[in-house]
Design a protein around this motif. Structure first.
Motif, PDB file in Angstrom:
ATOM      1  N   LEU A 141      11.537  -3.514  18.244  1.00  0.00           N
ATOM      2  CA  LEU A 141      11.434  -3.514  16.788  1.00  0.00           C
ATOM      3  C   LEU A 141      10.092  -4.069  16.324  1.00  0.00           C
ATOM      4  N   GLU A 142       9.549  -5.053  17.028  1.00  0.00           N
ATOM      5  CA  GLU A 142       8.235  -5.611  16.691  1.00  0.00           C
ATOM      6  C   GLU A 142       7.152  -4.546  16.777  1.00  0.00           C
ATOM      7  N   GLU A 143       7.283  -3.653  17.747  1.00  0.00           N
ATOM      8  CA  GLU A 143       6.291  -2.598  17.932  1.00  0.00           C
ATOM      9  C   GLU A 143       6.398  -1.524  16.845  1.00  0.00           C
ATOM     10  N   LEU A 144       7.551  -1.388  16.235  1.00  0.00           N
ATOM     11  CA  LEU A 144       7.765  -0.351  15.230  1.00  0.00           C
ATOM     12  C   LEU A 144       7.575  -0.841  13.797  1.00  0.00           C
ATOM     13  N   LEU A 145       7.974  -2.059  13.518  1.00  0.00           N
ATOM     14  CA  LEU A 145       8.005  -2.553  12.144  1.00  0.00           C
ATOM     15  C   LEU A 145       6.714  -3.277  11.774  1.00  0.00           C
ATOM     16  N   ILE A 146       6.690  -3.783  10.558  1.00  0.00           N
ATOM     17  CA  ILE A 146       5.492  -4.452  10.045  1.00  0.00           C
ATOM     18  C   ILE A 146       5.922  -5.629   9.178  1.00  0.00           C
ATOM     19  N   GLU A 147       5.126  -6.682   9.228  1.00  0.00           N
ATOM     20  CA  GLU A 147       5.395  -7.817   8.348  1.00  0.00           C
ATOM     21  C   GLU A 147       5.034  -7.398   6.926  1.00  0.00           C
ATOM     22  N   PRO A 148       5.845  -7.730   5.956  1.00  0.00           N
ATOM     23  CA  PRO A 148       5.591  -7.289   4.569  1.00  0.00           C
ATOM     24  C   PRO A 148       4.216  -7.705   4.025  1.00  0.00           C
ATOM     25  N   TRP A 149       3.697  -8.851   4.422  1.00  0.00           N
ATOM     26  CA  TRP A 149       2.404  -9.298   3.916  1.00  0.00           C
ATOM     27  C   TRP A 149       1.258  -8.391   4.374  1.00  0.00           C
ATOM     28  N   ARG A 150       1.453  -7.610   5.454  1.00  0.00           N
ATOM     29  CA  ARG A 150       0.392  -6.736   5.962  1.00  0.00           C
ATOM     30  C   ARG A 150       0.275  -5.429   5.179  1.00  0.00           C
ATOM     31  N   ILE A 151       1.310  -5.074   4.432  1.00  0.00           N
ATOM     32  CA  ILE A 151       1.297  -3.793   3.719  1.00  0.00           C
ATOM     33  C   ILE A 151       0.133  -3.712   2.725  1.00  0.00           C
ATOM     34  N   PRO A 152      -0.075  -4.708   1.835  1.00  0.00           N
ATOM     35  CA  PRO A 152      -1.221  -4.603   0.916  1.00  0.00           C
ATOM     36  C   PRO A 152      -2.570  -4.618   1.650  1.00  0.00           C
ATOM     37  N   VAL A 153      -2.636  -5.307   2.783  1.00  0.00           N
ATOM     38  CA  VAL A 153      -3.874  -5.339   3.569  1.00  0.00           C
ATOM     39  C   VAL A 153      -4.181  -3.938   4.096  1.00  0.00           C
ATOM     40  N   ILE A 154      -3.177  -3.253   4.596  1.00  0.00           N
ATOM     41  CA  ILE A 154      -3.360  -1.899   5.127  1.00  0.00           C
ATOM     42  C   ILE A 154      -3.749  -0.948   4.000  1.00  0.00           C
ATOM     43  N   ILE A 155      -3.101  -1.066   2.862  1.00  0.00           N
ATOM     44  CA  ILE A 155      -3.428  -0.208   1.724  1.00  0.00           C
ATOM     45  C   ILE A 155      -4.877  -0.428   1.292  1.00  0.00           C
ATOM     46  N   ALA A 156      -5.308  -1.681   1.208  1.00  0.00           N
ATOM     47  CA  ALA A 156      -6.692  -1.988   0.814  1.00  0.00           C
ATOM     48  C   ALA A 156      -7.682  -1.457   1.852  1.00  0.00           C
ATOM     49  N   ALA A 157      -7.363  -1.627   3.128  1.00  0.00           N
ATOM     50  CA  ALA A 157      -8.253  -1.141   4.186  1.00  0.00           C
ATOM     51  C   ALA A 157      -8.347   0.384   4.146  1.00  0.00           C
ATOM     52  N   ALA A 158      -7.221   1.065   3.948  1.00  0.00           N
ATOM     53  CA  ALA A 158      -7.225   2.528   3.883  1.00  0.00           C
ATOM     54  C   ALA A 158      -8.040   3.003   2.684  1.00  0.00           C
ATOM     55  N   ALA A 159      -7.873   2.354   1.545  1.00  0.00           N
ATOM     56  CA  ALA A 159      -8.640   2.736   0.352  1.00  0.00           C
ATOM     57  C   ALA A 159     -10.132   2.498   0.577  1.00  0.00           C
ATOM     58  N   GLY A 160     -10.476   1.386   1.196  1.00  0.00           N
ATOM     59  CA  GLY A 160     -11.879   1.089   1.474  1.00  0.00           C
ATOM     60  C   GLY A 160     -12.506   2.098   2.423  1.00  0.00           C
ATOM     61  N   ILE A 161     -11.808   2.438   3.491  1.00  0.00           N
ATOM     62  CA  ILE A 161     -12.317   3.426   4.449  1.00  0.00           C
ATOM     63  C   ILE A 161     -12.441   4.794   3.784  1.00  0.00           C
ATOM     64  N   TYR A 162     -11.455   5.177   2.994  1.00  0.00           N
ATOM     65  CA  TYR A 162     -11.481   6.465   2.291  1.00  0.00           C
ATOM     66  C   TYR A 162     -12.702   6.547   1.381  1.00  0.00           C
ATOM     67  N   LEU A 163     -12.879   5.537   0.524  1.00  0.00           N
ATOM     68  CA  LEU A 163     -14.013   5.547  -0.398  1.00  0.00           C
ATOM     69  C   LEU A 163     -15.336   5.464   0.355  1.00  0.00           C
ATOM     70  N   GLY A 164     -15.375   4.638   1.400  1.00  0.00           N
ATOM     71  CA  GLY A 164     -16.589   4.537   2.209  1.00  0.00           C
ATOM     72  C   GLY A 164     -16.957   5.861   2.841  1.00  0.00           C
ATOM     73  N   PHE A 165     -15.981   6.561   3.374  1.00  0.00           N
ATOM     74  CA  PHE A 165     -16.242   7.857   3.987  1.00  0.00           C
ATOM     75  C   PHE A 165     -16.722   8.859   2.942  1.00  0.00           C
ATOM     76  N   MET A 166     -16.127   8.835   1.751  1.00  0.00           N
ATOM     77  CA  MET A 166     -16.543   9.752   0.688  1.00  0.00           C
ATOM     78  C   MET A 166     -18.000   9.497   0.298  1.00  0.00           C
ATOM     79  N   VAL A 167     -18.377   8.232   0.181  1.00  0.00           N
ATOM     80  CA  VAL A 167     -19.761   7.902  -0.171  1.00  0.00           C
ATOM     81  C   VAL A 167     -20.706   8.327   0.953  1.00  0.00           C
ATOM     82  N   LEU A 168     -20.332   8.060   2.204  1.00  0.00           N
ATOM     83  CA  LEU A 168     -21.185   8.459   3.331  1.00  0.00           C
ATOM     84  C   LEU A 168     -21.325   9.980   3.412  1.00  0.00           C
TER      85      LEU A 168
END
Length: 174
Positions: free
Chosen positions: A5-32
């Motif tokens: 279950l540890e390998e499949l699930l995620i701690e709730p506090w990591r969800i906003p971090v992942i969303i922010a990282a995905a948004a940053g990478i997306y915008l960074g790639f668009m600018v590049l």
């Protein structure tokens, strides 16, 4: 079972971090992509393929964080899909995002390469000749217009074909 279950699930506090990282990478790639052009999408040579794979590897690693889990991957992918849908909607209805979108670029006109346009689009003579061959043409003199599209593909209009000026409207360097 707990380790599974540890390998499949995620701690709730990591969800906003992942969303922010995905948004940053997306915008960074668009600018590049805006800065360096869509040439890398044009024809995947071996070196282009390596760069695209490295983009994916770096982006995925940044988005997923440590440890990567199935749930983190799903959150990251969902975020990227939502961002793509949101930007598509914004582009369609507001015009916002055109600054990040590439314009089509006229790179050949009446059989003559346009060096300034080719430089700004990061297109080489080799790229033009490759597109010429893919179009089944044997000479640059057979090209009325060659356009690098925002998708990275090259459109070739043969000499002698009727050319409506509307087709060239909005082209960079036209």
């Amino acid at each position: 079972m707990e380790r599974f279950l540890e390998e499949l699930l995620i701690e709730p506090w990591r969800i906003p971090v992942i969303i922010a990282a995905a948004a940053g990478i997306y915008l960074g790639f668009m600018v590049l992509a805006k800065v360096f052009g869509t040439r890398v999408l044009m024809s995947l040579t071996a070196s282009d393929a390596v760069v695209v794979l490295m983009f994916g590897a770096v982006g995925g690693r940044v988005i997923l964080g440590h440890p990567p889990t199935l749930a983190a991957g799903l959150v990251g992918l969902a975020t990227l899909m939502i961002l793509e849908a949101a930007f598509g909607t914004l582009r369609r209805f507001t015009g916002w995002g055109r600054g990040l979108s590439r314009q089509p670029v006229l790179v050949v006109l009446d059989g003559e390469m346009l060096p300034g346009a080719m430089r700004s689009a990061h297109i080489s003579r080799t790229d033009v000749y490759s597109s010429l061959r893919r179009s089944g043409l044997g000479s640059l003199s057979q090209v009325q217009a060659m356009i690098l599209e925002p998708t990275g593909t090259m459109s070739v209009i043969r000499t002698g074909q009727p050319l409506d000026p509307e087709v060239l409207r909005g082209l960079k360097r036209a």
